[in-house]
Scaffold this active site. Structure first.
Site, PDB file in Angstrom:
ATOM      1  N   ALA A  65       2.117  -0.674   0.065  1.00 51.91           N
ATOM      2  CA  ALA A  65       3.003  -1.131  -0.987  1.00 51.91           C
ATOM      3  C   ALA A  65       3.081  -0.068  -2.071  1.00 51.91           C
ATOM      4  CB  ALA A  65       2.491  -2.450  -1.567  1.00 51.91           C
ATOM      5  N   GLY A 111       0.501  -3.061   3.343  1.00 52.89           N
ATOM      6  CA  GLY A 111       1.735  -3.786   3.650  1.00 52.89           C
ATOM      7  C   GLY A 111       2.461  -3.232   4.859  1.00 52.89           C
ATOM      8  N   GLU A 114       0.826  -4.793   7.781  1.00 54.62           N
ATOM      9  CA  GLU A 114       1.269  -6.194   7.800  1.00 54.62           C
ATOM     10  C   GLU A 114       2.703  -6.312   8.305  1.00 54.62           C
ATOM     11  OE1 GLU A 114      -1.018  -8.441   4.270  1.00 54.62           O
ATOM     12  OE2 GLU A 114      -0.070  -6.557   3.653  1.00 54.62           O
ATOM     13  N   GLU A 134      -6.810  -2.713   1.181  1.00 52.04           N
ATOM     14  CA  GLU A 134      -6.621  -3.367  -0.121  1.00 52.04           C
ATOM     15  C   GLU A 134      -7.914  -3.541  -0.913  1.00 52.04           C
ATOM     16  OE1 GLU A 134      -3.066  -4.688   2.371  1.00 52.04           O
ATOM     17  OE2 GLU A 134      -5.208  -4.342   2.708  1.00 52.04           O
TER      18      GLU A 134
END
Length: 260
Positions: A65, A111, A114, A134
């Site tokens: 991200a 992300g 993901e 993360e």
């Protein structure tokens, strides 16, 4: 048409390229919103039979991200960010009635990992790297990573990968079942397109029902076996099923292109 995405269609396969190579294709607000718009169109556009998602440039699929957006967020805003992303993009990809494959061409971190996991399956180039780092930011995955990684590789491996934040290479990702195939860097898109061309020759409604039934296996609120029975039954009496069975009995290849 899009600020952060490139799209191209070829014989029913829509290729979506996240186009921020200078930022290693990191997910920011614009990317999330535009991916959401693409997937909304995929659901309704009869010309799209399958989707391939990849990243621009030689280094990254999506390297995470956009962290620069994080510092201004409090707990409520952080939860809202995760909820919006999951609803707009990740859940929409996972539940797409049309197959979506991730062509992982480099870093798939946070992300990005993901995003790849929300696709129905993943093909990786030999230079791909996967991870959920993360915890290094004092956070946990927020776009479904704790759930989908566990479903794909098992609880123990998911615990280790998420708690250490370690990266794994394509060969290890293949060994533990995170990716289906590993290719050379030049052959990645060809392999993805090869598989999707096979899939879109099958009955499209049957493919959609298969996706729904398989996804039910990971949903504690649904009885996957009952869902399979219901969806299996739905196929009977359809023109698609009649063409498939008739073609089998007549020893010819089924043509689902005109079936409803």
């Amino acid at each position: 048409m899009y600020e952060s995405l490139l799209t191209s269609a070829d014989n029913g396969i829509l290729t979506v390229t996240i186009n921020r190579p200078d930022k290693l294709n990191a997910l920011n607000k614009t990317v999330i919103e535009e991916l959401g718009k693409v997937m909304t169109d995929v659901y309704s556009n009869n010309d799209v039979k399958a989707v391939l998602i990849t990243g621009a440039g030689p280094k990254a699929f999506v390297a995470g991200a956009d962290i620069s957006e994080f510092l201004s967020l409090n707990a409520g805003a952080g939860a809202a960010l995760a909820k919006k992303g999951q609803e707009l993009v990740f859940d929409k990809i996972e539940n797409s009635p049309k197959p979506v494959v991730a062509a992982v061409n480099g870093f798939a971190l946070g992300g990005g990992c993901e995003l790849a996991m929300s696709c129905h399956f993943r093909i990786a180039s030999e230079n791909a790297k996967f991870g959920q780092p993360e915890v290094n930011l004092g956070l946990i995955p927020g776009y479904g990573g704790t759930q989908r990684l566990t479903q794909l590789v098992g609880k123990g491996r998911a615990m280790e990968l998420i708690m250490t934040g370690n990266m794994i290479d394509a060969a290890e990702a293949h060994r533990i079942g995170l990716v289906n195939h590993v290719t050379g860097t030049d052959g990645l898109l060809d392999k993805c397109n090869e598989l999707l061309r096979v899939i879109i020759q099958k009955g499209p409604a049957a493919i959609s029902r298969a996706i729904t039934a398989i996804n039910a296996s990971a949903d504690a609120s649904r009885d996957g076996y009952a869902e399979e029975i219901r969806l299996f039954g739905e196929g009977f009496g359809t023109s698609e099923m009649k063409e498939g069975v008739t073609a089998f009995l007549e020893k010819r290849k089924a043509d689902f292109s005109k079936q409803g």
